[in-house]
Design a protein around this motif. Sequence first.
Motif, PDB file in Angstrom:
ATOM      1  N   ARG A  62      -8.130   3.007  11.907  1.00 14.20           N
ATOM      2  CA  ARG A  62      -8.437   2.475  13.237  1.00 14.20           C
ATOM      3  C   ARG A  62      -9.581   1.471  13.150  1.00 14.20           C
ATOM      4  N   GLN A  63      -9.395   0.391  13.821  1.00  8.07           N
ATOM      5  CA  GLN A  63     -10.442  -0.636  14.003  1.00  8.07           C
ATOM      6  C   GLN A  63     -11.169  -0.984  12.700  1.00  8.07           C
ATOM      7  N   THR A  64     -10.382  -1.279  11.694  1.00 12.49           N
ATOM      8  CA  THR A  64     -10.961  -1.723  10.422  1.00 12.49           C
ATOM      9  C   THR A  64     -10.143  -2.893   9.890  1.00 12.49           C
ATOM     10  N   ASP A  65     -10.776  -3.734   9.100  1.00  9.97           N
ATOM     11  CA  ASP A  65     -10.007  -4.813   8.482  1.00  9.97           C
ATOM     12  C   ASP A  65      -9.748  -4.506   7.002  1.00  9.97           C
ATOM     13  N   ARG A  66     -10.004  -3.262   6.584  1.00  8.51           N
ATOM     14  CA  ARG A  66      -9.848  -2.890   5.170  1.00  8.51           C
ATOM     15  C   ARG A  66      -8.570  -2.070   4.948  1.00  8.51           C
ATOM     16  N   LEU A  67      -7.775  -2.498   3.953  1.00  8.18           N
ATOM     17  CA  LEU A  67      -6.504  -1.817   3.677  1.00  8.18           C
ATOM     18  C   LEU A  67      -6.535  -0.983   2.404  1.00  8.18           C
ATOM     19  N   GLY A  68      -7.564  -1.130   1.609  1.00  9.02           N
ATOM     20  CA  GLY A  68      -7.607  -0.442   0.322  1.00  9.02           C
ATOM     21  C   GLY A  68      -7.798  -1.449  -0.795  1.00  9.02           C
ATOM     22  N   ASN A  69      -7.698  -0.962  -2.026  1.00 10.41           N
ATOM     23  CA  ASN A  69      -7.891  -1.827  -3.188  1.00 10.41           C
ATOM     24  C   ASN A  69      -6.584  -1.874  -3.976  1.00 10.41           C
ATOM     25  N   PHE A  70      -5.981  -3.060  -4.063  1.00 14.13           N
ATOM     26  CA  PHE A  70      -4.679  -3.192  -4.728  1.00 14.13           C
ATOM     27  C   PHE A  70      -4.729  -2.694  -6.168  1.00 14.13           C
ATOM     28  N   TRP A  71      -5.812  -3.003  -6.881  1.00 10.63           N
ATOM     29  CA  TRP A  71      -5.893  -2.658  -8.308  1.00 10.63           C
ATOM     30  C   TRP A  71      -5.987  -1.147  -8.494  1.00 10.63           C
ATOM     31  N   VAL A  72      -6.666  -0.481  -7.572  1.00 12.30           N
ATOM     32  CA  VAL A  72      -6.755   0.984  -7.645  1.00 12.30           C
ATOM     33  C   VAL A  72      -5.385   1.596  -7.354  1.00 12.30           C
ATOM     34  N   ASP A  73      -4.721   1.099  -6.310  1.00 12.42           N
ATOM     35  CA  ASP A  73      -3.394   1.631  -5.970  1.00 12.42           C
ATOM     36  C   ASP A  73      -2.405   1.400  -7.108  1.00 12.42           C
ATOM     37  N   LEU A  74      -2.453   0.211  -7.700  1.00  9.50           N
ATOM     38  CA  LEU A  74      -1.556  -0.131  -8.807  1.00  9.50           C
ATOM     39  C   LEU A  74      -1.789   0.801  -9.995  1.00  9.50           C
ATOM     40  N   THR A  75      -3.060   1.018 -10.314  1.00 10.01           N
ATOM     41  CA  THR A  75      -3.408   1.859 -11.462  1.00 10.01           C
ATOM     42  C   THR A  75      -3.002   3.308 -11.219  1.00 10.01           C
ATOM     43  N   ARG A  76      -3.298   3.813 -10.032  1.00 10.53           N
ATOM     44  CA  ARG A  76      -2.963   5.216  -9.736  1.00 10.53           C
ATOM     45  C   ARG A  76      -1.452   5.444  -9.714  1.00 10.53           C
ATOM     46  N   GLY A  77      -0.730   4.515  -9.108  1.00  7.08           N
ATOM     47  CA  GLY A  77       0.729   4.656  -9.052  1.00  7.08           C
ATOM     48  C   GLY A  77       1.331   4.691 -10.441  1.00  7.08           C
TER      49      GLY A  77
END
Lengths: 57, 548
Positions: free
Chosen positions: B157-172
């Motif tokens: 809610r009310q944020t402009d942050r979606l996460g970190n692509f490199w972290v998501d890529l690495t974890r996946g």
Amino acid sequence: MRTSVVSRARQRSARTGECGRTLSVKGRCEVTDLLYAALLIAIFAVLALTLRGLEKL
Amino acid sequence: MSDLTAGLIQAGLLLVALAVVHKPLGDYMARVFTTEKHLAVERGLYRLFRVKPESERRWPTYAMGVLGFSFVSIVLLYLLQRLQSLLPLNFGRGAVDPGIAFNTAISFVTNTNWQSYVPESVMGHTVQMAGLTVQNFLSAAVGLSVAIALVRGFVRRQTDRLGNFWVDLTRGTIRILLPMSVVFAIVLIALGVTQSLKSGVDTTSGTIDLAPTASQEAIKELGTNGGGIFNANSAHPFENPNVWTNLIEIFLLLVIPVSLTRTFGTMVGNRKQGYVLVSVMGGIWAAMLAIAWWAETHPNGPAALLAGAALEGKEQRFGLSGSALFATSTTGTSTGAVNAMHDSFTGLGGGVPLLNMLFGEVTPGGVGTGLYGILVVAIIAMFLAGLMVGRTPEYLGKKLGKREVTAAAISILAMPTVVLLGAGAALLLPDTTSALANDGSHGLSEVLYAYASAGNNNGSAFAGITVTSNWFQATLGIAMAIGRFVPILATLCLAGSLAAQKKVPHTAGTLPTTGPLFGSLLAGTIVLVAALTFIPALALGPIAEALA
């Protein structure tokens, strides 16, 4: 009417690996490399513009 | 045992296995993408690549990460193929032709795995292992990352942050795809799939090619990639030797897309939301399977009528049911592996894999792409419902305004644009007819299928069409790139817009999205969008052939 996909593909594969056999073919491949590199850059330029456009929505 | 009984048992076992795994795997994936803890190996990678894992990004930065990573991946894969003659384990295979290298690089990085070459003749083991198989992991992880970013858009809610692509890529990659692939590669080896670094074995009738098959096969299905290490793909006895490996491969290509609906429900805090999505996916998948199965057992050609079924192009080890089950699953996901020649299916039966792709591959779709694909359709469905009742549409507590609906529309319309423009342009070229194995409606289906497969990042081939000309290599490459990345960019834009909103409270006037009404609306929208876009093309191709 339908031919064997595997045998058709094997015939086609004979065309691969042409680059480097002769000097003229090697030169042609270098030009093709450059054209495909230009195409790839063009594709990603369009994608970058799409991203820019989406930012302005 | 009759083919019908065998098929019903296989379908039953498959559904039971998916139902059993759905909950633990879905919850595990939710934990992977929500925990704040990093594994030691992940921290090492972040240090190596100078990634700040705690730093979350806005959606344009996340999208730039996806684009930049994919661009570099394509360039590296292209160079690896072009320099193959210098690499070890090439067994005399030279540099890959530029057109094939370009098409293959885009194909594997976009999770399409369309193959315009014969793998055992063209690709050495190093390119297969260090290039193509690596991209099988990474391209699937990119899809996962985008799906998770969209889910965060609904959750935050009310944020402009979606996460970190490199972290998501690495974890996946490290926590989901790698461990599952290792386990299932061992299972496949135990069941008879080959695994060798030799080039082949000499027999009295010639040399039989060998390859590191099992390690590639597991991620090929699990990552919904589909590119075979042999030309015959999963019809080859070294890739798919028996009915058990066939069943496991179908399970693998469905398991992550199906389980991601649970991940979605868990992350948004309402698991019924995930159940609705998986019900719609499963309902359409089952309907398409029934049509393909019926069509293949009720053929309309004289040879097939004499044989009692459409047996051309099918492996007798798997039969009609095993072929129909595989074809429906591989095109409902973005896999594209085949255990039968789709070109040899009946008119109606061949239309099923084609239509499955033209639905946008959301039944259940590829790794990540299926989830974000169906969520985008859900937004369109809620927008249509809002128009009907005269209320501002909302979904999961987020209002769907101009920005959200425009992004969703761009995401949905990118694929039909490249498919119809590409197929239409190819059909106008005089050289295309000589590239086809068939004329008439079947020939048109071959061209339409090629662009549908590329534009949807499926990669399965109707075959019968020779696609080695520079025109096809280039345009199919463009279709794969646009069909992959424009929906990703639009989806991330949508995610960013949703995350910036506050949550709207649920009121008596809110359309419930956990019941059969929403499920029907969603299924209807999937069918309606495909029908409005593709009915004329389908009428000239598979429908005309089925009625002939």
